[in-house]
Write a protein that holds these residues in place. Structure first.
Motif, PDB file in Angstrom:
ATOM      1  N   LEU A  21       0.806  -1.235   0.000  1.00 10.02           N
ATOM      2  CA  LEU A  21       0.000   0.000   0.000  1.00 10.02           C
ATOM      3  C   LEU A  21       0.835   1.280   0.000  1.00 10.02           C
ATOM      4  O   LEU A  21       0.278   2.356  -0.212  1.00 10.02           O
ATOM      5  CB  LEU A  21      -0.886   0.009   1.259  1.00 10.02           C
ATOM      6  CG  LEU A  21      -1.911  -1.129   1.343  1.00 10.02           C
ATOM      7  CD1 LEU A  21      -2.527  -1.178   2.746  1.00 10.02           C
ATOM      8  CD2 LEU A  21      -3.002  -0.940   0.302  1.00 10.02           C
ATOM      9  N   SER A  22       2.143   1.173   0.268  1.00  8.36           N
ATOM     10  CA  SER A  22       2.917   2.395   0.506  1.00  8.36           C
ATOM     11  C   SER A  22       3.963   2.624  -0.573  1.00  8.36           C
ATOM     12  O   SER A  22       5.143   2.322  -0.396  1.00  8.36           O
ATOM     13  CB  SER A  22       3.609   2.303   1.873  1.00  8.36           C
ATOM     14  OG  SER A  22       2.714   2.664   2.888  1.00  8.36           O
ATOM     15  N   SER A  28       7.428  -2.375   1.602  1.00  8.65           N
ATOM     16  CA  SER A  28       5.982  -2.570   1.418  1.00  8.65           C
ATOM     17  C   SER A  28       5.688  -3.039  -0.003  1.00  8.65           C
ATOM     18  O   SER A  28       4.935  -4.002  -0.215  1.00  8.65           O
ATOM     19  CB  SER A  28       5.240  -1.263   1.738  1.00  8.65           C
ATOM     20  OG  SER A  28       4.013  -1.166   1.055  1.00  8.65           O
ATOM     21  N   HIS A 137      -4.655   4.354   3.486  1.00  8.87           N
ATOM     22  CA  HIS A 137      -4.750   3.390   4.600  1.00  8.87           C
ATOM     23  C   HIS A 137      -4.243   3.982   5.900  1.00  8.87           C
ATOM     24  O   HIS A 137      -4.555   3.460   6.980  1.00  8.87           O
ATOM     25  CB  HIS A 137      -4.010   2.084   4.265  1.00  8.87           C
ATOM     26  CG  HIS A 137      -2.513   2.186   4.207  1.00  8.87           C
ATOM     27  ND1 HIS A 137      -1.834   2.846   3.208  1.00  8.87           N
ATOM     28  CD2 HIS A 137      -1.543   1.704   5.023  1.00  8.87           C
ATOM     29  CE1 HIS A 137      -0.525   2.754   3.412  1.00  8.87           C
ATOM     30  NE2 HIS A 137      -0.326   2.076   4.515  1.00  8.87           N
ATOM     31  N   ASP A 248      12.992   9.084   9.994  1.00  9.39           N
ATOM     32  CA  ASP A 248      13.518   8.112  10.961  1.00  9.39           C
ATOM     33  C   ASP A 248      14.049   6.847  10.289  1.00  9.39           C
ATOM     34  O   ASP A 248      14.463   5.904  10.956  1.00  9.39           O
ATOM     35  CB  ASP A 248      12.504   7.797  12.076  1.00  9.39           C
ATOM     36  CG  ASP A 248      11.290   7.016  11.609  1.00  9.39           C
ATOM     37  OD1 ASP A 248      11.189   6.691  10.419  1.00  9.39           O
ATOM     38  OD2 ASP A 248      10.412   6.727  12.458  1.00  9.39           O
TER      39      ASP A 248
HETATM   40  O1  SUG Z   1       3.615   4.266   6.388  1.00 12.60           O
HETATM   41  N1  SUG Z   1       4.077   0.798   5.984  1.00 12.60           N
HETATM   42  C1  SUG Z   1       4.242   2.002   6.780  1.00 12.60           C
HETATM   43  C2  SUG Z   1       5.544   1.942   7.512  1.00 12.60           C
HETATM   44  C3  SUG Z   1       5.677   3.074   8.506  1.00 12.60           C
HETATM   45  C4  SUG Z   1       7.021   3.124   9.111  1.00 12.60           C
HETATM   46  N2  SUG Z   1       7.064   4.158  10.075  1.00 12.60           N
HETATM   47  C5  SUG Z   1       8.140   4.945  10.309  1.00 12.60           C
HETATM   48  N3  SUG Z   1       9.145   5.000   9.466  1.00 12.60           N
HETATM   49  N4  SUG Z   1       8.113   5.687  11.342  1.00 12.60           N
HETATM   50  C6  SUG Z   1       4.161   3.253   5.918  1.00 12.60           C
HETATM   51  O2  SUG Z   1       4.661   3.212   4.781  1.00 12.60           O
HETATM   52  C7  SUG Z   1       2.819  -0.723   4.568  1.00 12.60           C
HETATM   53  C8  SUG Z   1       1.431  -1.334   4.568  1.00 12.60           C
HETATM   54  C9  SUG Z   1       1.243  -2.341   3.483  1.00 12.60           C
HETATM   55  O3  SUG Z   1       1.805  -2.205   2.399  1.00 12.60           O
HETATM   56  O4  SUG Z   1       0.466  -3.308   3.715  1.00 12.60           O
HETATM   57  C10 SUG Z   1       2.897   0.533   5.428  1.00 12.60           C
HETATM   58  O5  SUG Z   1       1.910   1.212   5.602  1.00 12.60           O
END
Ligand code: SUG
Length: 441
Positions: A21-22, A28, A137, A248
């Motif tokens: 999703l990202s 991801s 999402h 981060d």
């Molecule tokens: O927002 N992954 C999150 C990961 C967040 C990491 N947070 C920090 N770096 N603080 C994002 O990209 C993947 C969900 C998916 O593909 O099913 C996702 O949302």
């Protein structure tokens, strides 16, 4: 007055899956549609919480959100009873069903930006939940996150809660993932370091820049932070394009120490000089050169997403993912840090593979909240991690979670029932009252 930094980790929810999703988060995308193990993911997260509590750190937990979000799917035109909503979404728009089912709120570094009372005008701890507008999402997390934070930090004498910034690209805000605080000690006033991807909503990178300077500045104003103790720095666009979707992933700060990659900031010399000038203490600026750790290794290992924590003996520990040990350039850089003239004295390695495969490392999983003694005493006591709560939470996960979940399973109405049963039980374990949509009248 003494103060501690507490880490509030997100409990991985029962619908943890790989939705791809990202865009811009390379893990991801690479994991899309592989099989997840929600039970293992939640237990891996609890193991990290247990280990940090064991080290003598204040460790809390924040609850997952209700997923699938039937409310989102209804708002997008899928109607009928809950099972029909899920069935239609699965058949017609599986990508939307995946977004509505994401367990992404586990990454509580994106829950909010938090400023300790030592830094704010009114001496209270200030929270601004992130609007997370960059991804559908994640954008749906904000209202429940706000309710959850208010349930955990409810005493308005100690805690101030702001509304998420207006949800639009110009005000894209991803919370503490793009914010760190440097200080001589947790109790002393610190310098708050905000890192943005883009000044406004103009896009100059291949991958999305999720945080705007406008948003970071608004949060600093809302929190009542003096300008002479704030620094705003821009992320290096090449880092964003290498998969650094949050700062981060490429730098981490704690106390008087900032560990960062050569490619972290667009104008590193200027930003770091400003940081040093605004700090009334000596900073350890620990730069890792691209020659030592190529940016690709930094992103795949999540070295800079390690937690840097101060142990009760005053030294620091680097809490990293096992991918750091498995990446030769990174492991060598960690050994150099441990041997160097800086406060980092130990490294702790964790298997967080379920979360890592979605681009979430140790630091993504936690929200830092600095608390003085009265503030600490005002936190909802059921949200602290200790032997008793760990046992209850591990038992809860083992009772309610599946050990296999694929995007094709998300339309199963039994999953929704399982999730609601689980979350209802969780609100009792964590004494949260009714915070989930299905519990509200
Ligand atoms: O927002 N992954 C999150 C990961 C967040 C990491 N947070 C920090 N770096 N603080 C994002 O990209 C993947 C969900 C998916 O593909 O099913 C996702 O949302």
């Amino acid at each position: 007055m003494t103060a501690v930094e507490a880490n509030f980790d997100g409990l991985v929810g029962p619908t943890h899956h790989y939705g791809g999703l990202s865009y811009g988060n390379v893990a991801s995308t690479a994991s899309k549609a592989s099989v997840a193990n929600p039970r293992k993911a939640a237990l891996q997260g609890l193991d990290k919480m247990a280990a940090l509590a064991e080290l003598g750190l204040a460790q809390g937990v924040l609850p997952p959100q209700e997923r699938p979000s039937v409310a989102l799917l209804r708002a997008l035109g899928f109607d009928g009873d809950d099972a029909s909503v899920l069935g239609r979404a699965a058949a017609e728009q599986p990508g939307l069903l995946s977004a509505a089912s994401s367990a992404a709120c586990m990454w509580t570094a994106n829950a909010a930006t938090v400023s300790p009372g030592a830094d704010t005008e009114d001496g209270r701890v200030h929270f601004t939940p992130a609007n997370l507008v960059s991804k559908l999402h994640r954008a749906i997390e904000a209202p429940t996150t706000a309710r959850a934070l208010q349930a955990v930090f409810s005493d308005s004498a100690h805690f101030a809660h702001h509304a998420p910034l207006h949800p639009c690209p110009a005000l894209g805000d991803e919370g503490a993932a793009n914010h760190t605080r440097l200080c001589a000690s947790h109790a002393a006033a610190g310098v708050e370091f905000f890192v943005y991807g883009t000044a406004d909503d103009s896009q100059r990178t291949r991958f999305p820049a999720r945080q705007t300077r406008l948003a970071s500045e608004a949060v600093a104003r809302l929190h009542g932070l003096p300008a002479e103790r704030c620094v705003f720095a821009q992320q290096h666009p090449d880092a964003i394009d290498a998969g650094v979707f949050h700062n981060d992933v490429i730098s981490v700060g704690n106390g008087n120490t900032l560990l960062y990659h050569e490619l972290a900031f667009a104008d590193a010399d200027r930003s770091l000089a400003e940081l040093q000038a605004k700090a009334d203490f000596d900073l350890h600026l620990l730069e890792i050169k691209a020659d030592a750790v190529p940016i690709e290794d930094a992103v795949s290992s999540y070295l800079f997403n390690s937690q840097l924590v101060t142990l009760p003996n005053g030294t620091m520990a680097l809490v990293c993912a096992q991918q750091c040990r498995d990446t030769p350039s990174v492991w060598a850089a960690i050994q150099t840090l441990l041997d160097g003239d800086n406060p980092i004295a130990t490294v702790k390695v964790f298997d967080l593979n379920q979360s890592m495969r979605n681009g979430g490392g140790p630091a993504c999983l936690r929200l830092r909240v600095v608390l003085d003694e009265p503030q600490r005493a005002a936190v909802n006591p059921a949200c602290w991690i200790n032997e008793e709560s760990l046992q209850a939470l591990r038992q809860w996960v083992s009772t309610h979670y599946r050990d296999r979940l694929h995007v094709d399973d998300l339309g199963d109405p039994a999953l929704l029932d399982e999730v609601r049963t689980a979350l209802d039980a969780l609100t009792r374990i964590l004494a949260l009252g009714s915070i989930y949509p299905f519990q509200l009248p």
